[in-house]
Scaffold this active site. Structure first.
Site, PDB file in Angstrom:
ATOM      1  N   ASP A  29       0.821  -1.215   0.000  1.00 48.76           N
ATOM      2  CA  ASP A  29       0.000   0.000   0.000  1.00 48.76           C
ATOM      3  C   ASP A  29       0.856   1.267   0.000  1.00 48.76           C
ATOM      4  O   ASP A  29       1.961   1.274   0.556  1.00 48.76           O
ATOM      5  CB  ASP A  29      -0.884  -0.027   1.255  1.00 48.76           C
ATOM      6  CG  ASP A  29      -2.010   0.972   1.166  1.00 48.76           C
ATOM      7  OD1 ASP A  29      -2.298   1.473   0.066  1.00 48.76           O
ATOM      8  OD2 ASP A  29      -2.612   1.261   2.224  1.00 48.76           O
ATOM      9  N   GLY A  30       0.314   2.334  -0.595  1.00 46.46           N
ATOM     10  CA  GLY A  30       0.958   3.653  -0.509  1.00 46.46           C
ATOM     11  C   GLY A  30       1.580   4.132  -1.806  1.00 46.46           C
ATOM     12  O   GLY A  30       2.202   5.198  -1.838  1.00 46.46           O
ATOM     13  N   ASN A  31       1.376   3.381  -2.896  1.00 43.09           N
ATOM     14  CA  ASN A  31       1.958   3.796  -4.191  1.00 43.09           C
ATOM     15  C   ASN A  31       1.399   5.143  -4.643  1.00 43.09           C
ATOM     16  O   ASN A  31       2.144   6.000  -5.137  1.00 43.09           O
ATOM     17  CB  ASN A  31       1.629   2.768  -5.283  1.00 43.09           C
ATOM     18  CG  ASN A  31       2.230   1.416  -5.003  1.00 43.09           C
ATOM     19  OD1 ASN A  31       3.141   1.294  -4.201  1.00 43.09           O
ATOM     20  ND2 ASN A  31       1.721   0.400  -5.663  1.00 43.09           N
ATOM     21  N   ASN A  77     -10.452  -2.944  -6.716  1.00 42.27           N
ATOM     22  CA  ASN A  77      -9.581  -1.998  -7.441  1.00 42.27           C
ATOM     23  C   ASN A  77     -10.075  -1.666  -8.853  1.00 42.27           C
ATOM     24  O   ASN A  77      -9.625  -0.686  -9.448  1.00 42.27           O
ATOM     25  CB  ASN A  77      -8.135  -2.502  -7.505  1.00 42.27           C
ATOM     26  CG  ASN A  77      -7.402  -2.383  -6.192  1.00 42.27           C
ATOM     27  OD1 ASN A  77      -6.465  -3.127  -5.909  1.00 42.27           O
ATOM     28  ND2 ASN A  77      -7.798  -1.438  -5.341  1.00 42.27           N
ATOM     29  N   ARG A  80     -11.161   1.979  -9.735  1.00 41.15           N
ATOM     30  CA  ARG A  80     -10.230   3.088 -10.002  1.00 41.15           C
ATOM     31  C   ARG A  80     -10.355   3.542 -11.460  1.00 41.15           C
ATOM     32  O   ARG A  80     -10.963   2.863 -12.268  1.00 41.15           O
ATOM     33  CB  ARG A  80      -8.810   2.638  -9.674  1.00 41.15           C
ATOM     34  CG  ARG A  80      -8.704   2.322  -8.187  1.00 41.15           C
ATOM     35  CD  ARG A  80      -7.307   2.099  -7.745  1.00 41.15           C
ATOM     36  NE  ARG A  80      -7.296   1.883  -6.300  1.00 41.15           N
ATOM     37  CZ  ARG A  80      -6.232   1.988  -5.543  1.00 41.15           C
ATOM     38  NH1 ARG A  80      -5.079   2.293  -6.075  1.00 41.15           N
ATOM     39  NH2 ARG A  80      -6.313   1.778  -4.244  1.00 41.15           N
TER      40      ARG A  80
HETATM   41  C1  FPP Z   1      -2.158   0.085  -3.209  1.00 40.32           C
HETATM   42  O1  FPP Z   1      -1.611   1.394  -3.154  1.00 40.32           O
HETATM   43  C2  FPP Z   1      -1.517  -0.622  -4.286  1.00 40.32           C
HETATM   44  C3  FPP Z   1      -2.163  -1.182  -5.327  1.00 40.32           C
HETATM   45  C4  FPP Z   1      -3.630  -1.149  -5.500  1.00 40.32           C
HETATM   46  C5  FPP Z   1      -1.407  -1.860  -6.402  1.00 40.32           C
HETATM   47  C6  FPP Z   1      -0.235  -2.658  -5.936  1.00 40.32           C
HETATM   48  C7  FPP Z   1       0.509  -3.074  -7.118  1.00 40.32           C
HETATM   49  C8  FPP Z   1       1.838  -3.021  -7.242  1.00 40.32           C
HETATM   50  C9  FPP Z   1       2.773  -2.648  -6.173  1.00 40.32           C
HETATM   51  C10 FPP Z   1       2.425  -3.461  -8.522  1.00 40.32           C
HETATM   52  C11 FPP Z   1       2.656  -4.935  -8.368  1.00 40.32           C
HETATM   53  C12 FPP Z   1       3.172  -5.453  -9.574  1.00 40.32           C
HETATM   54  C13 FPP Z   1       3.291  -6.738  -9.835  1.00 40.32           C
HETATM   55  C14 FPP Z   1       4.017  -7.058 -11.031  1.00 40.32           C
HETATM   56  C15 FPP Z   1       2.718  -7.835  -9.004  1.00 40.32           C
HETATM   57  P1  FPP Z   1      -2.568   2.618  -3.425  1.00 40.32           P
HETATM   58  O2  FPP Z   1      -2.537   2.906  -4.878  1.00 40.32           O
HETATM   59  O3  FPP Z   1      -3.931   2.338  -2.875  1.00 40.32           O
HETATM   60  O4  FPP Z   1      -1.836   3.759  -2.644  1.00 40.32           O
HETATM   61  P2  FPP Z   1      -2.532   4.939  -1.828  1.00 40.32           P
HETATM   62  O5  FPP Z   1      -3.238   4.292  -0.665  1.00 40.32           O
HETATM   63  O6  FPP Z   1      -1.378   5.769  -1.417  1.00 40.32           O
HETATM   64  O7  FPP Z   1      -3.473   5.631  -2.765  1.00 40.32           O
END
Ligand code: FPP
Length: 253
Positions: A29-31, A77, A80
Site C-alpha cells: 500500500d501507498g503507491n 480496485n 479506479r
Molecule cells: C495500493 O496502493 C496498491 C495497489 C492497489 C497496487 C499494488 C501493485 C503493485 C505494487 C504493482 C505490483 C506489480 C506486480 C508485477 C505484481 P494505493 O494505490 O492504494 O496507494 P494509496 O493508498 O497511497 O493511494
C-alpha cells in the site's frame, strides 16, 4: 488483532537466532501517495512499487521465507480510473513477460490467487504460461493476489462445497473448517504467520480473511515504494517478539 508499529526501534536481537515466519503476507500500500507527494501520476507510484515488489520478493526468498503472498490487485480496485487500472494491467503483463524471458532459472514458484478469468486474454495466457513454467519449482512460493478479495474467495469455496453436497459427494454436516480451507485459493499452504502493511493504514482490506484468523500484523508508516529490506527485517524482528497463543494460554511458537 494486535497492531504494532514497525517504526518503533526494536530491541537488539540476534537475527541469526530468530524464528522466521513460514508465510508472510504484504499489502503493498501507498503507491498513490508516494506519487502524489512528488507531483507524479499515481501510475508512477505503481511502477516504482512494482520494482520494489521484485526486490522484496527476491530478498524474502534469499533469507528463507517459504511462502510470500502479495496483494497486487483487489476485487475492489476495478473502481479506479481506467488510466490507473490500465497502468496496473500493463505492469502485471510486463512482470510476467520479463519473468518468463529472463528468470527461467529462478526457483521461485509463482502462483496466482483470485479470479484471473476477469483479465485480458493476453494476461490470462501469461498467467497460464507462468503456472506451467513454475509447476516443478521447489523454492519459495509466491502467491500474487490479483482480482482477489477475501470475501469473494470464501464465497467461491462455499459454492464449490454446495455443488459437492448437491452431487451427493458430501453431507452438509461434513462441511468443516478444513473443508473450507481446502477449497480456498491457498489450499495446502500454511496460514500466514505475519502480514505487513506499509503506509500506516490500520485496515485488513479484504486480504486473506479466512487465513489470517491468528496472523500477527505489523503496520509500518513507510510507503510501499520506499519500503526496504531493512524495513522488512524490522517487521520480522517485531514478529519475533510476539507471543502467539492461537486462542490458548500456552505460548505456541
Ligand atoms: C495500493 O496502493 C496498491 C495497489 C492497489 C497496487 C499494488 C501493485 C503493485 C505494487 C504493482 C505490483 C506489480 C506486480 C508485477 C505484481 P494505493 O494505490 O492504494 O496507494 P494509496 O493508498 O497511497 O493511494
Amino acid at each position: 488483532m494486535a497492531l504494532f508499529s514497525a517504526n518503533k526501534p526494536a530491541p537488539a536481537l540476534d537475527r541469526s537466532l530468530r524464528r522466521l515466519p513460514q508465510h508472510v503476507g504484504i499489502i503493498m500500500d501507498g503507491n498513490g501517495r508516494w506519487a502524489q507527494k512528488r507531483g507524479l501520476p499515481r501510475s508512477a507510484g505503481h511502477t516504482v512499487g512494482a520494482q520494489n515488489f521484485k526486490k522484496i520478493t527476491r530478498y524474502c526468498a534469499s533469507i528463507g521465507i517459504r511462502y510470500l503472498t502479495v496483494y497486487a490487485f483487489s476485487t475492489e480496485n476495478w473502481k479506479r480510473s481506467e488510466e490507473e487500472v490500465g497502468a496496473l494491467m500493463r505492469l502485471f503483463q510486463q512482470y510476467l513477460e520479463e519473468s518468463l524471458r529472463d528468470f527461467l532459472d529462478e526457483d521461485i514458484k509463482v502462483r496466482f490467487i483470485g479470479d484471473t478469468t476477469a483479465f485480458s486474454p493476453r494476461l490470462q495466457k501469461l498467467i497460464e504460461e507462468t503456472r506451467e513454467v513454475c509447476k516443478n519449482r521447489t523454492g519459495m512460493v509466491l502467491n500474487i493476489a490479483m482480482n482477489y478479495g477475501g470475501r469473494a474467495e470464501i464465497v467461491h469455496a462455499v459454492q464449490q462445497l454446495c455443488e459437492k453436497v448437491q452431487r451427493g459427494e458430501l453431507a452438509p454436516n461434513e462441511v468443516t473448517e478444513q473443508q473450507i480451507a481446502d477449497h480456498l485459493y491457498t489450499a495446502g499452504q500454511p496460514d500466514p504467520d505475519l502480514i505487513i502493511r506499509p503506509s500506516g493504514e490500520m485496515r485488513v482490506s479484504n486480504f486473506l480473511l479466512w487465513q489470517s484468523a491468528y496472523t500477527e500484523y505489523v503496520v509500518s508508516d513507510i510507503l510501499w515504494p520506499d519500503f526496504t529490506p531493512e524495513d522488512l527485517e524490522k517487521a520480522l524482528d517485531d514478529y519475533c517478539l510476539r507471543h502467539r497463543r492461537f486462542g490458548g494460554v500456552e505460548e505456541s511458537r
